[in-house]
Design a protein around this motif. Sequence first.
Motif, short mmCIF file in Angstrom:
data_model
loop_
_atom_site.label_atom_id
_atom_site.label_comp_id
_atom_site.label_asym_id
_atom_site.label_seq_id
_atom_site.Cartn_x
_atom_site.Cartn_y
_atom_site.Cartn_z
N ASP A 34 80.89 51.22 13.70
CA ASP A 34 81.18 51.95 12.47
C ASP A 34 82.51 51.41 11.92
OD1 ASP A 34 82.03 53.73 10.51
OD2 ASP A 34 81.49 55.51 11.65
N PRO A 35 82.49 50.71 10.79
CA PRO A 35 83.71 50.11 10.25
C PRO A 35 84.76 51.15 9.85
CG PRO A 35 81.94 49.93 8.65
CD PRO A 35 81.33 50.45 9.92
N ASN A 36 84.34 52.39 9.63
CA ASN A 36 85.29 53.44 9.27
C ASN A 36 86.09 53.93 10.47
OD1 ASN A 36 84.55 53.60 6.48
ND2 ASN A 36 82.66 54.57 7.16
N LYS A 37 85.61 53.61 11.68
CA LYS A 37 86.31 54.03 12.90
C LYS A 37 86.95 52.85 13.64
CE LYS A 37 83.49 58.05 14.07
NZ LYS A 37 82.65 58.61 15.15
N CYS A 38 86.54 51.63 13.34
CA CYS A 38 87.05 50.47 14.07
C CYS A 38 88.43 50.07 13.56
CB CYS A 38 86.09 49.29 13.92
SG CYS A 38 86.66 47.81 14.79
N THR A 39 89.40 50.06 14.48
CA THR A 39 90.75 49.60 14.17
C THR A 39 91.09 48.33 14.93
OG1 THR A 39 91.77 50.89 15.94
CG2 THR A 39 91.58 51.96 13.77
N GLU A 40 90.07 47.69 15.52
CA GLU A 40 90.28 46.53 16.39
C GLU A 40 91.24 46.88 17.51
OE1 GLU A 40 90.77 42.62 14.78
OE2 GLU A 40 89.90 43.24 12.87
N CYS A 41 91.21 48.14 17.91
CA CYS A 41 92.04 48.71 18.98
C CYS A 41 93.52 48.79 18.63
CB CYS A 41 91.81 47.99 20.31
SG CYS A 41 90.18 48.31 21.01
N VAL A 42 93.88 48.56 17.36
CA VAL A 42 95.27 48.73 16.93
C VAL A 42 95.67 50.17 17.25
CG1 VAL A 42 96.74 48.95 14.89
CG2 VAL A 42 95.27 46.95 15.16
N GLY A 43 96.84 50.31 17.86
CA GLY A 43 97.33 51.62 18.24
C GLY A 43 96.98 51.99 19.67
N HIS A 44 96.02 51.30 20.24
CA HIS A 44 95.59 51.58 21.61
C HIS A 44 95.88 50.41 22.54
CE1 HIS A 44 93.41 55.25 20.48
NE2 HIS A 44 92.94 54.58 19.45
N PHE A 45 95.47 49.21 22.12
CA PHE A 45 95.59 48.01 22.95
C PHE A 45 96.03 46.83 22.09
CE2 PHE A 45 92.18 50.64 24.78
CZ PHE A 45 92.67 50.82 26.06
N ASP A 46 96.47 45.77 22.75
CA ASP A 46 96.90 44.56 22.04
C ASP A 46 95.72 43.75 21.51
OD1 ASP A 46 99.57 45.12 22.47
OD2 ASP A 46 99.65 43.95 24.32
N GLU A 47 94.56 43.89 22.15
CA GLU A 47 93.37 43.14 21.75
C GLU A 47 92.17 44.07 21.73
OE1 GLU A 47 92.75 39.44 23.88
OE2 GLU A 47 94.79 39.57 24.62
N PRO A 48 91.17 43.77 20.90
CA PRO A 48 89.96 44.59 20.89
C PRO A 48 89.28 44.58 22.27
CG PRO A 48 90.01 43.15 18.98
CD PRO A 48 91.11 42.71 19.88
N GLN A 49 89.11 45.75 22.83
CA GLN A 49 88.55 45.86 24.17
C GLN A 49 87.08 45.46 24.23
OE1 GLN A 49 90.77 46.74 26.96
NE2 GLN A 49 91.79 45.86 25.17
N CYS A 50 86.32 45.72 23.19
CA CYS A 50 84.91 45.34 23.19
C CYS A 50 84.76 43.82 23.26
CB CYS A 50 84.18 45.90 21.97
SG CYS A 50 84.85 45.37 20.37
N VAL A 51 85.63 43.12 22.55
CA VAL A 51 85.60 41.65 22.57
C VAL A 51 85.94 41.14 23.97
CG1 VAL A 51 86.68 39.56 21.65
CG2 VAL A 51 86.16 41.46 20.11
N GLN A 52 86.89 41.80 24.61
CA GLN A 52 87.31 41.38 25.95
C GLN A 52 86.20 41.52 26.99
OE1 GLN A 52 90.38 39.97 26.76
NE2 GLN A 52 90.35 39.88 24.53
N VAL A 53 85.37 42.54 26.87
CA VAL A 53 84.35 42.78 27.90
C VAL A 53 82.98 42.20 27.56
CG1 VAL A 53 85.49 44.85 28.77
CG2 VAL A 53 83.70 45.07 27.03
N CYS A 54 82.77 41.77 26.34
CA CYS A 54 81.46 41.27 25.91
C CYS A 54 81.11 39.97 26.65
CB CYS A 54 81.42 41.04 24.41
SG CYS A 54 79.82 40.46 23.82
#
Length: 89
Positions: A34-54
């Motif tokens: 959902d693009p309205n909820k995706c922040t690329e993990c900004v505010g949570h992590f340095d890198e998008p976590q989904c990208v890291q585990v895919c």
Amino acid sequence: MALLITDDCINCDVCEPECPNEAIFLGAEIYEIDPNKCTECVGHFDEPQCVQVCPVACIPVDPRHRETQETLWQKYHRLQSVIPVIVAR
């Protein structure tokens, strides 16, 4: 910038629980973001976590939803804002 899960997704189920914004969900055929909820993990992590585990590297930046770092921070703050609950006495 929101991320996008491509048709290369193998539905391995590892990305969905990693999303701190609960932006990833199982669509009709593959996982979606959902693009309205995706922040690329900004505010949570340095890198998008989904990208890291895919395991198949199928999560690029969505060209339809390009956002600046400032916009991602604003979205993060909006998503994290707590709406007070009024309890009747």
